[in-house]
Design an enzyme around this catalytic site. Structure first.
Site, PDB file in Angstrom:
ATOM      1  N   ALA A   1     -16.677   7.018 -27.488  1.00 40.53           N
ATOM      2  CA  ALA A   1     -15.899   8.265 -27.468  1.00 40.53           C
ATOM      3  C   ALA A   1     -14.693   8.127 -26.554  1.00 40.53           C
ATOM      4  O   ALA A   1     -14.712   7.398 -25.563  1.00 40.53           O
ATOM      5  CB  ALA A   1     -16.783   9.406 -26.983  1.00 40.53           C
ATOM      6  N   GLY A   2     -13.639   8.863 -26.891  1.00 39.43           N
ATOM      7  CA  GLY A   2     -12.445   8.908 -26.055  1.00 39.43           C
ATOM      8  C   GLY A   2     -11.282   8.131 -26.628  1.00 39.43           C
ATOM      9  O   GLY A   2     -10.135   8.404 -26.305  1.00 39.43           O
TER      10      GLY A   2
ATOM     11  N   ASP B   1     -10.591   7.733 -30.012  1.00 38.96           N
ATOM     12  CA  ASP B   1     -10.032   8.525 -31.115  1.00 38.96           C
ATOM     13  C   ASP B   1     -10.548   9.954 -30.963  1.00 38.96           C
ATOM     14  O   ASP B   1     -11.363  10.428 -31.728  1.00 38.96           O
ATOM     15  CB  ASP B   1     -10.449   7.915 -32.460  1.00 38.96           C
ATOM     16  CG  ASP B   1      -9.632   8.471 -33.624  1.00 38.96           C
ATOM     17  OD1 ASP B   1      -8.701   9.265 -33.380  1.00 38.96           O
ATOM     18  OD2 ASP B   1      -9.935   8.117 -34.780  1.00 38.96           O
TER      19      ASP B   1
ATOM     20  N   ASN C   1      -9.481   6.803 -15.760  1.00 40.77           N
ATOM     21  CA  ASN C   1      -8.825   7.883 -16.505  1.00 40.77           C
ATOM     22  C   ASN C   1      -9.279   9.230 -15.985  1.00 40.77           C
ATOM     23  O   ASN C   1     -10.401   9.402 -15.529  1.00 40.77           O
ATOM     24  CB  ASN C   1      -9.089   7.736 -18.015  1.00 40.77           C
ATOM     25  CG  ASN C   1     -10.309   8.504 -18.467  1.00 40.77           C
ATOM     26  OD1 ASN C   1     -10.250   9.722 -18.704  1.00 40.77           O
ATOM     27  ND2 ASN C   1     -11.441   7.815 -18.553  1.00 40.77           N
TER      28      ASN C   1
ATOM     29  N   GLY D   1      -9.137  14.517 -19.060  1.00 42.67           N
ATOM     30  CA  GLY D   1      -9.561  15.916 -19.076  1.00 42.67           C
ATOM     31  C   GLY D   1      -9.662  16.517 -20.473  1.00 42.67           C
ATOM     32  O   GLY D   1      -9.269  17.665 -20.705  1.00 42.67           O
ATOM     33  N   PHE D   2     -10.215  15.748 -21.402  1.00 37.64           N
ATOM     34  CA  PHE D   2     -10.485  16.251 -22.766  1.00 37.64           C
ATOM     35  C   PHE D   2      -9.235  16.778 -23.467  1.00 37.64           C
ATOM     36  O   PHE D   2      -9.233  17.873 -24.036  1.00 37.64           O
ATOM     37  CB  PHE D   2     -11.555  17.358 -22.757  1.00 37.64           C
ATOM     38  CG  PHE D   2     -12.939  16.917 -22.379  1.00 37.64           C
ATOM     39  CD1 PHE D   2     -13.305  15.580 -22.386  1.00 37.64           C
ATOM     40  CD2 PHE D   2     -13.897  17.871 -22.033  1.00 37.64           C
ATOM     41  CE1 PHE D   2     -14.596  15.195 -22.052  1.00 37.64           C
ATOM     42  CE2 PHE D   2     -15.201  17.495 -21.692  1.00 37.64           C
ATOM     43  CZ  PHE D   2     -15.543  16.157 -21.701  1.00 37.64           C
TER      44      PHE D   2
ATOM     45  N   SER E   1     -18.540  13.807 -18.306  1.00 40.68           N
ATOM     46  CA  SER E   1     -17.180  13.403 -17.939  1.00 40.68           C
ATOM     47  C   SER E   1     -16.893  13.895 -16.525  1.00 40.68           C
ATOM     48  O   SER E   1     -17.203  15.041 -16.190  1.00 40.68           O
ATOM     49  CB  SER E   1     -16.159  14.019 -18.895  1.00 40.68           C
ATOM     50  OG  SER E   1     -14.873  13.926 -18.309  1.00 40.68           O
TER      51      SER E   1
ATOM     52  N   ASN F   1     -13.997  14.539 -15.447  1.00 42.09           N
ATOM     53  CA  ASN F   1     -12.651  15.109 -15.431  1.00 42.09           C
ATOM     54  C   ASN F   1     -12.544  16.563 -15.873  1.00 42.09           C
ATOM     55  O   ASN F   1     -11.459  17.090 -16.022  1.00 42.09           O
ATOM     56  CB  ASN F   1     -11.722  14.236 -16.283  1.00 42.09           C
ATOM     57  CG  ASN F   1     -11.704  12.803 -15.772  1.00 42.09           C
ATOM     58  OD1 ASN F   1     -11.615  12.584 -14.574  1.00 42.09           O
ATOM     59  ND2 ASN F   1     -11.835  11.844 -16.681  1.00 42.09           N
ATOM     60  N   THR F   2     -13.674  17.224 -16.101  1.00 51.31           N
ATOM     61  CA  THR F   2     -13.687  18.669 -16.326  1.00 51.31           C
ATOM     62  C   THR F   2     -14.503  19.251 -15.169  1.00 51.31           C
ATOM     63  O   THR F   2     -15.668  18.889 -15.003  1.00 51.31           O
ATOM     64  CB  THR F   2     -14.333  19.017 -17.682  1.00 51.31           C
ATOM     65  OG1 THR F   2     -13.492  18.507 -18.733  1.00 51.31           O
ATOM     66  CG2 THR F   2     -14.496  20.521 -17.860  1.00 51.31           C
TER      67      THR F   2
ATOM     68  N   LYS G   1     -25.062  12.471 -23.630  1.00 59.12           N
ATOM     69  CA  LYS G   1     -24.387  11.342 -22.962  1.00 59.12           C
ATOM     70  C   LYS G   1     -24.401  11.539 -21.458  1.00 59.12           C
ATOM     71  O   LYS G   1     -23.974  12.584 -20.953  1.00 59.12           O
ATOM     72  CB  LYS G   1     -22.948  11.223 -23.468  1.00 59.12           C
ATOM     73  CG  LYS G   1     -22.211  10.023 -22.870  1.00 59.12           C
ATOM     74  CD  LYS G   1     -20.958   9.688 -23.641  1.00 59.12           C
ATOM     75  CE  LYS G   1     -20.218   8.525 -23.019  1.00 59.12           C
ATOM     76  NZ  LYS G   1     -18.993   8.175 -23.782  1.00 59.12           N
TER      77      LYS G   1
ATOM     78  N   ASN H   1     -21.436   7.153 -19.508  1.00 60.54           N
ATOM     79  CA  ASN H   1     -20.044   7.531 -19.356  1.00 60.54           C
ATOM     80  C   ASN H   1     -19.407   6.705 -18.224  1.00 60.54           C
ATOM     81  O   ASN H   1     -20.012   5.757 -17.739  1.00 60.54           O
ATOM     82  CB  ASN H   1     -19.967   9.037 -19.058  1.00 60.54           C
ATOM     83  CG  ASN H   1     -18.744   9.676 -19.691  1.00 60.54           C
ATOM     84  OD1 ASN H   1     -17.634   9.161 -19.552  1.00 60.54           O
ATOM     85  ND2 ASN H   1     -18.929  10.785 -20.381  1.00 60.54           N
TER      86      ASN H   1
ATOM     87  N   THR I   1     -13.187   0.067 -23.178  1.00 61.35           N
ATOM     88  CA  THR I   1     -12.272  -0.693 -22.327  1.00 61.35           C
ATOM     89  C   THR I   1     -12.150  -2.149 -22.781  1.00 61.35           C
ATOM     90  O   THR I   1     -11.074  -2.745 -22.664  1.00 61.35           O
ATOM     91  CB  THR I   1     -12.740  -0.590 -20.855  1.00 61.35           C
ATOM     92  OG1 THR I   1     -12.851   0.808 -20.533  1.00 61.35           O
ATOM     93  CG2 THR I   1     -11.764  -1.246 -19.895  1.00 61.35           C
TER      94      THR I   1
HETATM   95  C1  LIG Z   1      -9.349   6.530 -21.456  1.00 60.29           C
HETATM   96  C2  LIG Z   1     -10.782   6.915 -21.665  1.00 60.29           C
HETATM   97  C3  LIG Z   1     -11.113   8.136 -22.237  1.00 60.29           C
HETATM   98  C4  LIG Z   1     -12.446   8.495 -22.443  1.00 60.29           C
HETATM   99  N1  LIG Z   1     -12.740   9.703 -23.010  1.00 60.29           N
HETATM  100  C5  LIG Z   1     -14.043  10.031 -23.254  1.00 60.29           C
HETATM  101  C6  LIG Z   1     -14.371  11.262 -23.887  1.00 60.29           C
HETATM  102  O1  LIG Z   1     -13.506  12.045 -24.294  1.00 60.29           O
HETATM  103  N2  LIG Z   1     -15.691  11.546 -24.067  1.00 60.29           N
HETATM  104  C7  LIG Z   1     -16.686  10.694 -23.679  1.00 60.29           C
HETATM  105  O2  LIG Z   1     -17.864  11.004 -23.880  1.00 60.29           O
HETATM  106  N3  LIG Z   1     -16.397   9.516 -23.082  1.00 60.29           N
HETATM  107  C8  LIG Z   1     -15.115   9.164 -22.873  1.00 60.29           C
HETATM  108  N4  LIG Z   1     -14.826   7.962 -22.278  1.00 60.29           N
HETATM  109  C9  LIG Z   1     -15.933   7.094 -21.827  1.00 60.29           C
HETATM  110  C10 LIG Z   1     -16.243   5.990 -22.818  1.00 60.29           C
HETATM  111  O3  LIG Z   1     -16.713   6.529 -24.045  1.00 60.29           O
HETATM  112  C11 LIG Z   1     -17.327   5.050 -22.238  1.00 60.29           C
HETATM  113  O4  LIG Z   1     -18.510   5.806 -22.037  1.00 60.29           O
HETATM  114  C12 LIG Z   1     -16.926   4.428 -20.916  1.00 60.29           C
HETATM  115  O5  LIG Z   1     -15.540   4.128 -20.888  1.00 60.29           O
HETATM  116  C13 LIG Z   1     -17.698   3.120 -20.636  1.00 60.29           C
HETATM  117  O6  LIG Z   1     -17.475   2.175 -21.660  1.00 60.29           O
HETATM  118  P1  LIG Z   1     -16.382   0.986 -21.560  1.00 60.29           P
HETATM  119  O7  LIG Z   1     -16.603   0.290 -20.265  1.00 60.29           O
HETATM  120  O8  LIG Z   1     -16.635   0.133 -22.758  1.00 60.29           O
HETATM  121  O9  LIG Z   1     -15.035   1.643 -21.602  1.00 60.29           O
HETATM  122  C14 LIG Z   1     -13.482   7.594 -22.067  1.00 60.29           C
HETATM  123  C15 LIG Z   1     -13.150   6.352 -21.522  1.00 60.29           C
HETATM  124  C16 LIG Z   1     -11.825   6.001 -21.315  1.00 60.29           C
HETATM  125  C17 LIG Z   1     -11.503   4.655 -20.718  1.00 60.29           C
END
Ligand SMILES: Cc1cc2nc3c(=O)[nH]c(=O)nc-3n(C[C@H](O)[C@H](O)[C@H](O)COP(=O)(O)O)c2cc1C
Length: 345
Positions: free
Chosen positions: A65-66, A68, A114, A117-118, A181, A183-184, A224, A253, A325
């Site tokens: 998630a995040g 798209d 990041n 903030g949704f 998250s 960020n909220t 999550k 997350n 990432t």
């Molecule tokens: C830029 C960014 C935006 C994200 N936005 C969301 C989000 O909207 N909702 C969510 O559940 N997780 C969000 N995540 C978390 C990712 O889905 C994931 O749980 C987290 O980044 C760990 O995985 P990774 O190390 O492969 O990035 C976001 C991560 C990043 C880097």
């Protein structure tokens, strides 16, 4: 080194991270509009497919998630070799997110911070895009991740999540409820079992009602979690999930921890993703899997940059994995590079 590593990444990394991401999504959205309606077949080499939560996944590696958030490039994810994609987080109403800049590269740490903030187009617009994407012949399973609208007080969270689910339900193969998250403001307090219980029961009721009236049956629901929960909190959530009949957990997350980071940007507020969350999330997956003993599906996410990292999470008890990432640091060839050796295993 790959073409991505030699040429593309150095170019992309000269641009502000959010602008680079926006350019990639816009290009993908344009390509998707032009693509044949059927789209390419999902990437599913022999041995890669699996059935989890009653859903057939062409392979176990998904987009986290995040990436798209507003379902702008749904057709791309299967084309890149992902076995599923989680759209969102989506909130009931559209919202702009926090002030920019709000995404930072921590290159020395293979990480991002990041505090978006949704930012997203809201449940109604996203539902429309998902409805169109669902008509494609060859599509991968789509999870829809829902978050709380910033403007809504925490006490009204159950109604707010439920407004999103109401719109998005027809278009979701599974639903992930994001209470983690950083960020909220206050969101992670919804991981307290009483608050979580109220939200999840309301969503499960809505799901049951909709499943009676519409095709496709009940949508598996997952919650999550943050990797910063203490063990006892995570245990309580596993017990709650089993008690109320949740399908599973997404672990994890981003983290608010900052231990061991080398980058000058490490002090930026927000959630850290990438290599620094890898072990945190794997340990949490292992503990949850031992407690759930096969009764919950676990989607493992955090710091997956290659096949070894994915295997570690699967060995710890994850049924599926996701990444975000890693795609930034290793490029669009990563999903296939992980799936191929996994399938051969
Ligand atoms: C830029 C960014 C935006 C994200 N936005 C969301 C989000 O909207 N909702 C969510 O559940 N997780 C969000 N995540 C978390 C990712 O889905 C994931 O749980 C987290 O980044 C760990 O995985 P990774 O190390 O492969 O990035 C976001 C991560 C990043 C880097």
């Amino acid at each position: 080194m790959s073409l991505y590593g030699r040429v593309v990444r150095p170019t992309l990394f000269r641009v502000d991270p959010e602008r680079a991401h926006e350019a990639a999504i816009s290009a993908a959205a344009a390509a998707a509009r032009g693509a044949h309606i059927a789209g390419p077949r999902p990437f599913s080499p022999p041995g890669a497919a699996r059935e989890v939560m009653g859903i057939r996944f062409p392979n176990p590696v998904g987009l986290a998630a995040g990436f798209d958030k507003s379902a702008r490039a749904v057709a791309l994810w299967g084309a890149l070799g992902f076995g599923f994609a989680e759209i969102g987080s989506v909130t009931a109403l559209p919202q702009p997110g926090n002030e920019k800049p709000r995404v930072f590269r921590l290159t020395e740490d293979d990480a991002l911070i990041n505090r978006l903030g949704f930012n997203n187009d809201g449940a109604a617009v996203v539902a429309g895009r998902l409805a169109r994407a669902r008509r494609r012949a060859h599509r991968i399973p789509i999870g829809v991740n829902i978050g709380k609208s910033r403007a809504v007080p925490l006490a009204e969270a159950p109604a707010d999540y439920s407004a999103s689910l109401d719109r998005l339900w027809p278009h979701a193969d599974y639903v992930a409820v994001n209470v983690s998250s950083p960020n909220t403001p206050g969101l992670r307090s919804l991981q307290d079992t009483d608050a979580l219980d109220a939200i999840l029961r309301r969503l499960l009721d809505l799901d049951a009602g909709k499943a009676r009236a519409a095709p496709g049956g009940r949508r598996p629901m997952l919650v999550k979690l943050a990797p910063d929960l203490i063990d006892e909190q995570a245990d309580e959530i596993v017990d709650l999930a089993l008690d109320i009949g949740l399908a599973g957990l997404v672990i994890s997350n981003t983290t608010i921890a900052r231990e061991g980071l080398a980058s000058s940007r490490a002090g930026e507020p927000g959630g850290v993703s990438g290599r620094p969350v890898r072990e945190l999330s794997t340990a949490m997956i292992r503990r949850a899997a031992e407690r759930a003993r096969g009764r919950l599906a676990i989607i493992g996410v955090g710091g997956i940059f290659g096949p070894r990292d994915a295997v570690d999470k699967l060995d710890a008890g994850a049924d599926l994995v996701q990444l975000y990432t890693g795609l930034i640091y290793r490029g669009p060839g990563l999903p296939r590079a992980i799936v191929a050796p996994l399938a051969a295993r």
